[in-house]
Design a protein around this motif. Structure first.
Motif, mmCIF file in Angstrom:
data_model
loop_
_atom_site.group_PDB
_atom_site.id
_atom_site.type_symbol
_atom_site.label_atom_id
_atom_site.label_comp_id
_atom_site.label_asym_id
_atom_site.label_seq_id
_atom_site.Cartn_x
_atom_site.Cartn_y
_atom_site.Cartn_z
ATOM 1 N N GLU A 148 -65.757 -101.875 47.573
ATOM 2 C CA GLU A 148 -64.945 -102.729 46.697
ATOM 3 C C GLU A 148 -63.507 -102.233 46.570
ATOM 4 O OE1 GLU A 148 -68.323 -104.441 43.558
ATOM 5 O OE2 GLU A 148 -67.129 -102.680 43.048
ATOM 6 N N GLN A 149 -63.207 -101.079 47.101
ATOM 7 C CA GLN A 149 -61.915 -100.453 46.814
ATOM 8 C C GLN A 149 -60.689 -101.240 47.280
ATOM 9 O OE1 GLN A 149 -62.353 -95.766 46.406
ATOM 10 N NE2 GLN A 149 -63.689 -96.571 48.003
ATOM 11 N N PRO A 150 -60.719 -101.944 48.403
ATOM 12 C CA PRO A 150 -59.544 -102.764 48.717
ATOM 13 C C PRO A 150 -59.227 -103.791 47.629
ATOM 14 C CG PRO A 150 -60.885 -102.483 50.678
ATOM 15 C CD PRO A 150 -61.684 -101.924 49.528
ATOM 16 N N GLN A 151 -60.276 -104.461 47.107
ATOM 17 C CA GLN A 151 -60.046 -105.424 46.026
ATOM 18 C C GLN A 151 -59.564 -104.730 44.756
ATOM 19 O OE1 GLN A 151 -62.763 -105.187 48.272
ATOM 20 N NE2 GLN A 151 -64.242 -106.668 47.468
ATOM 21 N N VAL A 152 -60.115 -103.547 44.484
ATOM 22 C CA VAL A 152 -59.731 -102.812 43.285
ATOM 23 C C VAL A 152 -58.272 -102.366 43.365
ATOM 24 C CG1 VAL A 152 -60.115 -100.634 42.055
ATOM 25 C CG2 VAL A 152 -62.054 -102.100 42.639
ATOM 26 N N MET A 153 -57.854 -101.931 44.546
ATOM 27 C CA MET A 153 -56.447 -101.560 44.717
ATOM 28 C C MET A 153 -55.534 -102.752 44.431
ATOM 29 S SD MET A 153 -56.724 -99.293 48.206
ATOM 30 C CE MET A 153 -57.839 -97.888 48.295
ATOM 31 N N THR A 154 -55.926 -103.913 44.932
ATOM 32 C CA THR A 154 -55.150 -105.127 44.667
ATOM 33 C C THR A 154 -55.099 -105.418 43.174
ATOM 34 O OG1 THR A 154 -55.728 -106.050 46.832
ATOM 35 C CG2 THR A 154 -54.998 -107.597 45.139
ATOM 36 N N ALA A 155 -56.258 -105.294 42.515
ATOM 37 C CA ALA A 155 -56.312 -105.565 41.081
ATOM 38 C C ALA A 155 -55.449 -104.600 40.283
ATOM 39 C CB ALA A 155 -57.768 -105.497 40.596
ATOM 40 N N ALA A 156 -55.403 -103.334 40.714
ATOM 41 C CA ALA A 156 -54.602 -102.343 39.995
ATOM 42 C C ALA A 156 -53.112 -102.635 40.090
ATOM 43 C CB ALA A 156 -54.883 -100.941 40.546
ATOM 44 N N MET A 157 -52.714 -103.375 41.131
ATOM 45 C CA MET A 157 -51.291 -103.695 41.318
ATOM 46 C C MET A 157 -50.912 -105.077 40.811
ATOM 47 S SD MET A 157 -50.450 -102.173 45.106
ATOM 48 C CE MET A 157 -51.997 -102.530 45.925
ATOM 49 N N GLU A 158 -51.891 -105.936 40.564
ATOM 50 C CA GLU A 158 -51.566 -107.328 40.298
ATOM 51 C C GLU A 158 -50.697 -107.470 39.051
ATOM 52 O OE1 GLU A 158 -55.632 -108.870 39.702
ATOM 53 O OE2 GLU A 158 -54.958 -109.511 37.725
#
Length: 611
Positions: free
Chosen positions: A261-271
């Motif tokens: 899930e980490q690619p999505q989580v990285m995106t969420a942390a930056m959104e």
């Protein structure tokens, strides 16, 4: 900012919006609300402070009826948590808006609108959006045009949903820097910040692209326009995965699911936190920029995996932002005499926000003369968040596996956002800031490429099946990554593992190296590479078996006793995030071979709430 749900349906929309908000609760929030256009053309709104359950209780007392509506769960950035600051925000009885992100120029726009006679009832930047759209609509045209004209005035990041009483069959959505998806139904259409919010009504989604504007109207009609105002087609994608955070889905363990899930989580942390000009400092809170401008030193206090994240951040903060940084283990910090230099910012890291030693350290710090405190955390409403002056939520979603994976990389992304924010207010190397910000936006795709190496890493793991000890090596910002790799291996496989700075081999650890001591090293393409290569030769000369995760450009080859896995190149500053991933996968596969309880290793708890 937090969660958005909207719908244009053929039935009463209240239940759909409420269920969507419940599905977004994992993200954390402090208030919730919804606005519905009634059948007799009223714009009705209900908001509540606290959990979605509080909103649900309000709706039981005052139900809303209609086929079109928007809803939101808010995490405070501008203005404290309160019902007045909760979304949706309105302009009179005509316009309602839900919004994620930050409007950077909201203060100037607020002043301008007040001079024009608009009345503000909240402290938020979002109310500016509602009044601007109302103003543009009143100047003539339709709601789509009004939203487009208003967007030209905004600086910052946004994902929004808008309804207007004079266009009762329409929702307008727009995104820039924050995600927004369209759900495709049968004669119905939906809007959300996360597809998980809509899985109860559809599994078909259109992922809007940057600066897209969408008009949803009755009959399930969906019209999308690009940044130039041209009508465009975006592909419809079927959501293939389980929407339950408490479900492993197709994965054997929660840990493996959370690693992937980490690619999505990285995106969420930056959104909503990165604009074209860099980090939106207000993501940390209304007072963040003024506080950051005064900061002359940083103290980071954390435990376990979070402590390792803080150690990485020290390298970033000193090199990129030019600010002296000290990192402390919370359980040690709270029991010693601490000398605090003037204008020092106190930073805590915790996935749960309830880690006993970290929370105690925060309370201990209050009388030591710090200029303020910042919590980087994954759980809104936790004690750490409530008791800190500033907060940045990680948006990692629930992490079920005891061994932290996606929370760690989410912390690292958050810490880089902090680094860039401090560099920005200090005027440090703006060109380098821009390079790192650009690399951050590309980071999720690089992470996906690393995770595609899963089978290769599984093959490496067989060499550890009969081992009882392991040594991890790293240099610079990758020494903490070596520490994290060793921690993961010992946590879930019960193999004794240690980590050292590679330059320290001669000072003792070489005595341990033999054919039964596998040595794992990370080898990014940075200024310490040549020195690291010399350290690895020292290991081979003593008969040690090397496992090297290396940048694809470094020229380290697999030979007898040296097994090399090549990773995609990434900006040097962000390499620690990427090199974490193969170490997580290695530990996971070794633990599976060992037959341990991967998700619930012995003697450990997910959140350490006792000393």
């Amino acid at each position: 900012m937090c969660g958005i749900v909207g719908a244009v349906v053929t039935r009463n929309v209240q239940g759909i919006l409420l269920e969507g908000l419940k599905r977004l609760e994992y993200r954390g929030y402090d208030s919730a609300g919804m606005a519905i256009l009634s059948d007799d053309n009223r714009l009705d709104r209900v908001r509540a402070l606290g959990k979605v359950g509080a909103l649900e209780s309000r709706l039981e007392q005052t139900p809303l009826t209609g086929n079109i509506g928007i809803a939101h769960t808010r995490w405070a950035t501008h203005g404290k948590p309160s019902e007045d600051n909760a979304h949706p925000h309105q302009s009179g009885d005509n316009v309602a808006v839900v919004h994620n992100g930050i409007i950077e120029n909201h203060e100037r726009l607020r002043s301008e609108l007040q001079q024009q006679g608009y009345t503000f009832t909240s402290e938020t930047d979002t109310e500016v959006v509602a009044h601007l759209i109302a103003r543009e609509f009143d100047r003539g045209g339709d709601l789509l045009s009004a939203v487009r004209d208003a967007l030209l005035v905004f600086d910052g990041a946004y994902a929004m949903g808008v309804v207007h009483r004079d266009e009762p069959g329409v929702i307008i959505g727009a995104r820039k820097g924050s995600p927004l998806v369209v759900g495709v139904g049968i004669e119905e259409a939906f809007l959300a910040s996360d597809p998980l919010a809509l899985l109860q009504v559809t599994d078909r989604f259109i992922y809007l692209q940057e600066e897209d504007v969408v008009r949803l109207s009755k009959g399930g009609r969906i019209e999308i326009f690009d940044r130039n105002g041209d009508a465009v087609e975006r592909p419809i994608q079927t959501f293939e995965h389980s929407d339950g955070a408490a479900s492993k889905g197709d994965y054997r363990h929660f840990m493996l699911k959370e690693i992937h899930e980490q690619p999505q989580v990285m995106t969420a942390a930056m959104e909503g936190r990165l604009s074209e000009r860099g980090v939106l400092i207000e993501s940390f809170g209304t007072d963040a920029e003024a506080l950051f401008a005064k900061a002359e030193q940083i103290h980071i206090v954390a435990c376990g995996t979070s402590y390792h994240a803080g150690m990485v951040a020290r390298y970033w903060l000193e090199r990129v932002a030019g600010i002296p940084t000290q990192v402390e283990v919370a359980s040690e910090y709270r029991y010693r005499r601490v000398v605090v230099p003037e204008n020092t910012l106190f930073v805590t890291l915790s996935q749960s926000g309830e880690t006993a030693d970290t929370l105690a350290a925060l309370r201990f710090s209050r009388d030591l003369g710090y200029m303020g405190s910042l919590a980087i955390c994954n759980v809104p409403g936790s004690s750490l968040v409530r008791e800190s002056d500033l907060t940045l939520m990680m948006h990692a979603g629930p992490e079920i596996g005891v061994a932290s994976t996606k929370a760690f990389t989410s912390q690292l992304v958050a810490l880089m956002l902090l680094t860039l924010s401090l560099a920005k207010v200090r005027g440090e190397e703006p060109e380098r800031q821009a390079e790192i910000a650009s690399a951050l936006r590309a980071l999720p795709e690089v992470a996906r490429r690393v995770l595609d190496l899963d089978k290769d890493i599984e093959a490496l793991s067989t060499a550890f099946a009969e081992k009882h000890h392991a040594l991890f090596l790293g240099r610079g910002a990758h020494f903490p990554i070596a520490l994290e790799g060793a921690l993961k291996l010992k946590e879930i496989s019960y193999i004794h593992a240690e980590a050292y700075p590679a330059g320290e081999l001669k000072h003792g650890p070489l005595a341990l190296v033999d054919s039964e001591m596998p040595v794992i090293s990370v080898a990014p393409n940075d200024e310490l590479l040549d020195k690291l290569k010399s350290n690895l030769q020292e290991v081979r000369a003593r008969g040690g078996e090397l496992f090297v995760f290396a940048d694809e450009n470094v020229g380290i080859e697999s030979t007898e006793g040296v097994r090399v896995l090549r990773l995609p190149h990434v900006d040097e500053a962000l390499a620690p995030i990427i090199y974490t991933l193969p170490l997580q996968l290695l530990s996971y596969h070794v633990a599976v071979l060992k037959g341990t309880d991967v998700d619930q290793p012995r003697n450990l708890a997910k959140s350490v709430t006792v000393e």
